[in-house]
Scaffold this motif. Structure first.
Motif, short mmCIF file in Angstrom:
data_model
loop_
_atom_site.label_atom_id
_atom_site.label_comp_id
_atom_site.label_asym_id
_atom_site.label_seq_id
_atom_site.Cartn_x
_atom_site.Cartn_y
_atom_site.Cartn_z
N ASP A 135 0.83 -1.20 0.00
CA ASP A 135 0.00 0.00 0.00
C ASP A 135 0.87 1.25 0.00
N GLU A 136 1.90 1.27 0.83
CA GLU A 136 2.81 2.43 0.88
C GLU A 136 3.56 2.60 -0.43
N TYR A 137 4.02 1.50 -1.00
CA TYR A 137 4.76 1.57 -2.26
C TYR A 137 3.87 2.07 -3.40
N LEU A 138 2.67 1.54 -3.51
CA LEU A 138 1.76 1.96 -4.57
C LEU A 138 1.34 3.42 -4.41
N ALA A 139 1.15 3.88 -3.17
CA ALA A 139 0.82 5.29 -2.92
C ALA A 139 1.99 6.17 -3.33
N PHE A 140 3.21 5.73 -3.05
CA PHE A 140 4.41 6.47 -3.44
C PHE A 140 4.48 6.61 -4.96
N LEU A 141 4.25 5.51 -5.68
CA LEU A 141 4.29 5.57 -7.14
C LEU A 141 3.20 6.47 -7.70
N GLY A 142 2.03 6.43 -7.10
CA GLY A 142 0.92 7.25 -7.56
C GLY A 142 1.15 8.74 -7.37
N ALA A 143 1.99 9.09 -6.40
CA ALA A 143 2.24 10.51 -6.11
C ALA A 143 3.37 11.08 -6.98
N ARG A 144 4.05 10.23 -7.73
CA ARG A 144 5.16 10.70 -8.56
C ARG A 144 4.63 11.22 -9.89
N GLY A 145 5.35 12.13 -10.47
CA GLY A 145 5.01 12.67 -11.78
C GLY A 145 6.04 12.26 -12.82
N VAL A 146 5.79 12.61 -14.05
CA VAL A 146 6.68 12.23 -15.15
C VAL A 146 8.08 12.83 -14.95
N LEU A 147 8.18 13.99 -14.33
CA LEU A 147 9.48 14.61 -14.13
C LEU A 147 10.32 13.89 -13.09
#
Length: 69
Positions: free
Chosen positions: A26-38
């Motif tokens: 859950d923490e890992y997927l939330a981290f990925l979701g908060a990242r942008g293309v940059l």
């Protein structure tokens, strides 16, 4: 930039109830979701992108850089 390591392959995706995502995933997927293309490692953001620009692949640098469309 803060990073969270990807959970090990042996870490179950779901808790024992079969319906709840494990805390590590859950923490890992939330981290990925908060990242942008940059935030991607193959994007050179040393020069900020301005209005009207797009990301253009630079084969020499093997990175995406701001450029004209």
């Amino acid at each position: 930039m803060r990073t969270i390591p990807k959970p090990d392959k042996s870490t179950p995706l779901l808790e024992a109830d079969g319906r709840t995502i494990s805390q590590a995933w859950d923490e890992y997927l939330a981290f990925l979701g908060a990242r942008g293309v940059l935030d991607a490692p193959d994007v050179d953001n040393s020069t900020p992108i301005t209005n009207g620009q797009v990301l253009v692949y630079d084969g020499t640098a093997k990175k995406l850089k701001p450029g004209a469309n």
